[in-house]
Write a protein that holds these residues in place. Structure first.
Motif, short mmCIF file in Angstrom:
data_model
loop_
_atom_site.label_atom_id
_atom_site.label_comp_id
_atom_site.label_asym_id
_atom_site.label_seq_id
_atom_site.Cartn_x
_atom_site.Cartn_y
_atom_site.Cartn_z
N PHE A 172 76.94 -37.85 89.47
CA PHE A 172 75.86 -37.69 88.59
C PHE A 172 75.20 -38.97 87.74
N ARG A 173 75.30 -39.64 88.57
CA ARG A 173 74.84 -41.01 88.47
C ARG A 173 73.17 -41.11 88.50
N PHE A 174 72.44 -41.63 88.01
CA PHE A 174 71.05 -41.47 88.62
C PHE A 174 70.61 -42.31 89.52
N GLU A 175 69.96 -42.35 90.53
CA GLU A 175 69.95 -43.47 91.49
C GLU A 175 69.07 -43.94 90.90
N ASN A 176 68.34 -43.66 90.14
CA ASN A 176 66.70 -44.53 90.18
C ASN A 176 66.38 -44.80 89.24
N THR A 177 66.42 -45.73 87.88
CA THR A 177 66.58 -45.46 86.04
C THR A 177 65.60 -46.49 86.22
N ALA A 178 64.35 -46.93 87.41
CA ALA A 178 63.51 -48.15 86.57
C ALA A 178 62.94 -47.51 85.55
N ALA A 179 61.69 -46.03 86.03
CA ALA A 179 61.16 -45.97 84.62
C ALA A 179 61.65 -46.24 83.41
N SER A 180 62.98 -45.25 83.03
CA SER A 180 63.87 -44.52 82.35
C SER A 180 64.44 -46.65 81.31
N ASP A 181 64.85 -47.14 82.07
CA ASP A 181 65.13 -47.97 81.57
C ASP A 181 63.95 -49.13 81.50
N HIS A 182 62.87 -49.03 81.57
CA HIS A 182 61.55 -49.94 81.27
C HIS A 182 61.36 -49.24 79.41
N VAL A 183 61.23 -47.58 79.49
CA VAL A 183 60.39 -47.58 78.61
C VAL A 183 61.38 -47.30 77.38
N ILE A 184 63.37 -47.67 77.34
CA ILE A 184 63.90 -47.63 76.14
C ILE A 184 63.70 -49.31 76.14
N ARG A 185 63.66 -49.62 77.26
CA ARG A 185 63.91 -51.45 76.79
C ARG A 185 62.70 -51.69 75.64
N GLN A 186 61.16 -51.53 76.30
CA GLN A 186 60.08 -52.19 76.06
C GLN A 186 60.45 -51.08 73.77
N ALA A 187 61.08 -50.27 73.76
CA ALA A 187 61.72 -49.07 72.68
C ALA A 187 62.02 -50.08 71.11
N ARG A 188 63.54 -50.49 72.51
CA ARG A 188 64.40 -51.41 72.22
C ARG A 188 63.97 -52.82 71.07
N LEU A 189 62.77 -53.13 71.90
CA LEU A 189 61.53 -54.13 71.04
C LEU A 189 61.56 -54.08 69.81
N GLU A 190 61.35 -52.85 69.29
CA GLU A 190 60.94 -52.44 67.52
C GLU A 190 61.88 -51.84 67.28
N ALA A 191 62.68 -51.70 67.66
CA ALA A 191 63.94 -50.46 67.17
C ALA A 191 65.88 -51.00 67.06
N ASP A 192 65.91 -51.05 65.50
CA ASP A 192 67.86 -50.95 66.57
C ASP A 192 68.10 -49.19 66.47
N ILE A 193 67.90 -48.99 66.37
CA ILE A 193 67.92 -47.15 66.10
C ILE A 193 67.25 -45.74 67.86
N ILE A 194 67.40 -45.64 68.68
CA ILE A 194 66.54 -45.15 68.53
C ILE A 194 67.21 -42.98 69.47
N ILE A 195 66.18 -42.07 68.83
CA ILE A 195 66.32 -40.72 68.29
C ILE A 195 65.57 -40.44 69.40
N GLY A 196 66.38 -40.00 70.05
CA GLY A 196 65.93 -38.72 70.78
C GLY A 196 65.15 -37.77 71.02
N LEU A 197 64.27 -37.15 70.58
CA LEU A 197 63.45 -35.95 70.37
C LEU A 197 63.43 -35.26 71.40
N HIS A 198 64.59 -33.80 71.35
CA HIS A 198 63.89 -33.23 72.50
C HIS A 198 63.13 -31.70 72.14
N VAL A 199 61.88 -31.64 71.69
CA VAL A 199 60.84 -30.70 72.34
C VAL A 199 60.64 -29.48 73.11
#
Length: 291
Positions: A149-176
């Motif tokens: 179940f490896r993701f086939e294409n991770t480009a969109a999520s990789d970009h969002v995470i990469r941008q978030a890590r420019l401003e954060a050491d820790i990312i808390i995922g909040l599933h609303v």
């Protein structure tokens, strides 16, 4: 020809279907049973193992990607055949097993010795339902499950995470989780956005002096507040993109849901479950997840 398990009809959305499929993959890895999962056709494109061919299969038997249209047609044909099998008495060639419920009380353990012996000696077994489980085997074969179940294409999520890590050491995922949870079990697991954010801020305070961003994933539109002391950002916004990005966070906060639970499992991310009477968690209460 190897005996075949045919997952003809299952229940729920992506999270439910992933957990069901994971237990069947584990059983196939352990026993050599061939698993056909046409019921997974709507999500098959998103994962490396389920993408090839007209039917999501374990082990993967072809390399050429299938198409959603062909998978849907194949599912309809196989479902019709499975329903015929279900109406017939069990025989030496085919049988069906139906799991009626959606809670652990209804679990059917396909690896139970007597049942497994029947599966191994019946060419085709059609499965209907969601709670087919082999918990011991999913722990044993968790690496195989994650690989399939490896993701086939991770480009969109990789970009969002990469941008978030420019401003954060820790990312808390909040599933609303809103949507159906407004009425599910009379709203037992429905929390407001503010309650979710209280939970996230409480965890963030425990991470000081490290910089923290809160990444919000939701099944309904959310008006995110601006905060001078906390970076609150959105996930990618698609079902698969959110699942990918959530699996790359450092912590996940959620109410009980197979969607966030799968992200925690596949990404090896500690999961903290909150409730209306327990919104604030300590980091020590977060747990790693098994299928």
């Amino acid at each position: 020809m190897k005996p075949t398990l045919l997952m003809a009809q299952t229940g729920g959305q992506l999270g439910n279907q992933l957990f069901q499929a994971a237990h069947l993959v584990a059983l196939g890895a352990e026993t050599g049973l061939r698993v056909l999962n046409p019921a997974f056709h709507a999500y098959a494109d998103a994962f490396v193992g389920s993408r090839p061919g007209a039917v999501p299969t374990y082990p993967t038997s072809v390399q050429r990607p299938g198409t959603t249209k062909i998978r849907k047609k194949t599912h309809d044909i196989l479902l019709t055949g499975a329903k015929i099998i279900r109406r017939m008495p069990s025989n030496a060639l085919a049988q069906s097993i139906t799991c009626e419920g959606f809670t652990p009380a209804y679990d059917i353990d396909l690896s139970e010795p007597a049942r497994l012996a029947k599966l191994m000696n019946t060419p085709v077994t059609a499965l209907f339902g969601w709670r087919f489980r082999n918990t011991t085997l999913t722990k044993k074969h968790d690496t195989t499950i994650r690989s399939y179940f490896r993701f086939e294409n991770t480009a969109a999520s990789d970009h969002v995470i990469r941008q978030a890590r420019l401003e954060a050491d820790i990312i808390i995922g909040l599933h609303v989780r809103h949507g159906d949870y407004a009425v599910f079990q009379n709203g037992r697991y429905f929390l407001t956005l503010e309650e979710y954010l209280i939970a996230a801020r409480h965890v963030a305070e425990q991470c000081v002096p490290r910089r923290v961003s809160i990444m919000v994933f939701s099944d309904s539109p959310q008006d995110l507040p601006s905060s001078p002391n906390m970076n609150i950002i959105r996930g990618p916004g698609s079902v698969i993109g959110d699942l990918q990005a959530m699996s790359q966070c450092d912590y996940i906060i959620a109410v009980p849901s197979t969607f966030s639970r799968w992200a925690a499992f596949v990404g090896r991310v500690p999961l903290g479950l909150i409730a209306r009477d327990q919104v604030k968690l300590s980091i020590s209460q977060f747990r790693n997840i098994q299928c």
